[in-house]
Design a protein around this motif. Structure first.
Motif, short mmCIF file in Angstrom:
data_model
loop_
_atom_site.label_atom_id
_atom_site.label_comp_id
_atom_site.label_asym_id
_atom_site.label_seq_id
_atom_site.Cartn_x
_atom_site.Cartn_y
_atom_site.Cartn_z
N MET A 1 0.84 -1.19 0.00
CA MET A 1 0.00 0.00 0.00
C MET A 1 0.88 1.24 0.00
O MET A 1 1.71 1.43 0.88
CB MET A 1 -0.89 0.00 1.25
CG MET A 1 -1.75 1.23 1.39
SD MET A 1 -2.75 1.14 2.91
CE MET A 1 -3.48 2.76 2.88
N SER A 2 0.75 2.07 -1.00
CA SER A 2 1.63 3.22 -1.13
C SER A 2 1.11 4.45 -0.39
O SER A 2 1.88 5.32 -0.01
CB SER A 2 1.83 3.56 -2.61
OG SER A 2 0.60 3.89 -3.20
N GLY A 3 -0.18 4.56 -0.17
CA GLY A 3 -0.72 5.72 0.51
C GLY A 3 -0.90 6.90 -0.43
O GLY A 3 -0.60 6.82 -1.62
N PRO A 4 -1.39 8.03 0.09
CA PRO A 4 -1.61 9.22 -0.75
C PRO A 4 -0.32 9.68 -1.42
O PRO A 4 0.77 9.54 -0.87
CB PRO A 4 -2.11 10.25 0.26
CG PRO A 4 -2.63 9.47 1.42
CD PRO A 4 -1.78 8.24 1.49
N ASP A 94 11.07 6.51 9.56
CA ASP A 94 10.56 5.89 10.77
C ASP A 94 9.23 5.19 10.44
O ASP A 94 8.29 5.84 9.97
CB ASP A 94 10.33 6.95 11.85
CG ASP A 94 9.88 6.35 13.18
OD1 ASP A 94 10.73 6.11 14.04
OD2 ASP A 94 8.66 6.10 13.32
N GLU A 95 9.19 3.88 10.67
CA GLU A 95 8.00 3.10 10.29
C GLU A 95 6.75 3.59 11.00
O GLU A 95 5.66 3.61 10.42
CB GLU A 95 8.23 1.62 10.61
CG GLU A 95 9.25 0.93 9.73
CD GLU A 95 10.67 1.01 10.30
OE1 GLU A 95 10.91 1.86 11.19
OE2 GLU A 95 11.52 0.24 9.84
N GLU A 96 6.88 4.00 12.26
CA GLU A 96 5.70 4.43 13.01
C GLU A 96 5.14 5.75 12.49
O GLU A 96 3.92 5.94 12.46
CB GLU A 96 6.05 4.54 14.50
CG GLU A 96 6.34 3.20 15.16
CD GLU A 96 6.61 3.35 16.65
OE1 GLU A 96 6.55 4.49 17.16
OE2 GLU A 96 6.88 2.32 17.28
N VAL A 97 6.01 6.64 12.09
CA VAL A 97 5.54 7.90 11.50
C VAL A 97 4.83 7.63 10.18
O VAL A 97 3.76 8.18 9.90
CB VAL A 97 6.71 8.89 11.30
CG1 VAL A 97 6.26 10.10 10.49
CG2 VAL A 97 7.26 9.34 12.65
N CYS A 101 0.84 8.42 9.39
CA CYS A 101 0.43 9.27 8.27
C CYS A 101 -0.57 8.54 7.38
O CYS A 101 -1.54 9.13 6.90
CB CYS A 101 1.63 9.74 7.47
SG CYS A 101 2.66 10.94 8.36
N ARG A 102 -0.35 7.25 7.15
CA ARG A 102 -1.29 6.47 6.35
C ARG A 102 -2.64 6.38 7.06
O ARG A 102 -3.69 6.49 6.44
CB ARG A 102 -0.73 5.08 6.10
CG ARG A 102 0.35 5.08 5.04
CD ARG A 102 0.77 3.68 4.68
NE ARG A 102 1.63 3.69 3.52
CZ ARG A 102 2.69 2.92 3.36
NH1 ARG A 102 3.00 2.05 4.30
NH2 ARG A 102 3.41 2.98 2.28
N GLU A 103 -2.59 6.19 8.36
CA GLU A 103 -3.83 6.14 9.14
C GLU A 103 -4.59 7.46 9.03
O GLU A 103 -5.83 7.47 8.96
CB GLU A 103 -3.48 5.86 10.61
CG GLU A 103 -4.65 5.81 11.56
CD GLU A 103 -4.20 5.70 13.00
OE1 GLU A 103 -4.78 6.38 13.86
OE2 GLU A 103 -3.24 4.93 13.27
#
Length: 210
Positions: A1-4, A94-97, A101-103
């Motif tokens: 999933m690439s996101g916006p 950073d994976e959590e950031v 952002c995707r959320e």
């Protein structure tokens, strides 16, 4: 999933003014000067106590697509989006950031400095990264060396770039946009020299369209 897609958030602009704004009082005049100079987007860095309110004020201006920069934690990302950020930029990966952002449904552009970091970003489904700090890392030579084994990756080089290097970076097909702070420096803001900010922005926008 690439996101916006960051390219959509940047509204096709190839110039990204990177702003470290010490006071909310300067946010409105700064937004006016950037807009008058032809800028269509801007990044407000989370480096000052007033950054969140500055972002909110500039995002409400209407003439700019405003994002948040120097975002290092998911909590900062959440606060930035709540203040009106349309995209998020990080100094590193950073994976959590990225997940936050995707959320939140906003594009994120993480910083990378090595091939290993770039591979981690690509594995996370991203195709746009910030090369940071671009000039200290070797500038265009480093960008081209990183781009070669990863076709399709788009870069937003930032760090140490000035007006004299803008066109050379933008001429590279792997470069989506260039981030820079020379258009609105701390000295400009301290003096309240918004006319100079407008002039430098207009000059940079013109160069970015050549």
């Amino acid at each position: 999933m690439s996101g916006p897609d960051p390219a959509t958030a940047l509204a096709g602009a190839r110039l990204l003014p990177v702003l470290t704004v010490p006071s909310t009082a300067t946010a409105g005049p700064l937004a006016d000067a950037l807009t008058a100079g032809g800028a269509r987007c801007a990044e407000v860095t989370f480096r000052t106590p007033d950054a969140e309110q500055v972002l909110k004020t500039m995002a409400a201006h209407g003439g700019l697509t405003v994002g948040a920069g120097t975002v290092r934690t998911p909590e900062q990302a959440e606060r930035a989006v709540a203040a009106g950020a349309r995209f998020v930029v990080s100094p590193g990966f950073d994976e959590e950031v990225v997940a936050k952002c995707r959320e939140l449904g906003v594009p994120v552009v993480p910083g990378i400095a090595t091939a290993t970091e770039l591979m981690r970003a690509l594995k996370a489904g991203l195709d746009t990264v910030k090369l940071f700090p671009a000039e200290p890392l070797g500038g265009l030579r480093t960008l081209r060396a990183l781009a070669a084994p990863f076709p399709g990756t788009r870069f937003v080089p930032t760090g140490g770039i000035d007006a004299s290097r803008l066109v050379a970076y933008l001429a590279d097909p792997a470069v989506l946009a260039v981030g820079g702070s020379w258009m609105a420096t701390a000295a400009h803001l301290e003096r309240g020299d918004y006319e100079e900010i407008r002039r430098l922005t207009a000059e940079a926008v013109e160069r970015s369209m050549t």
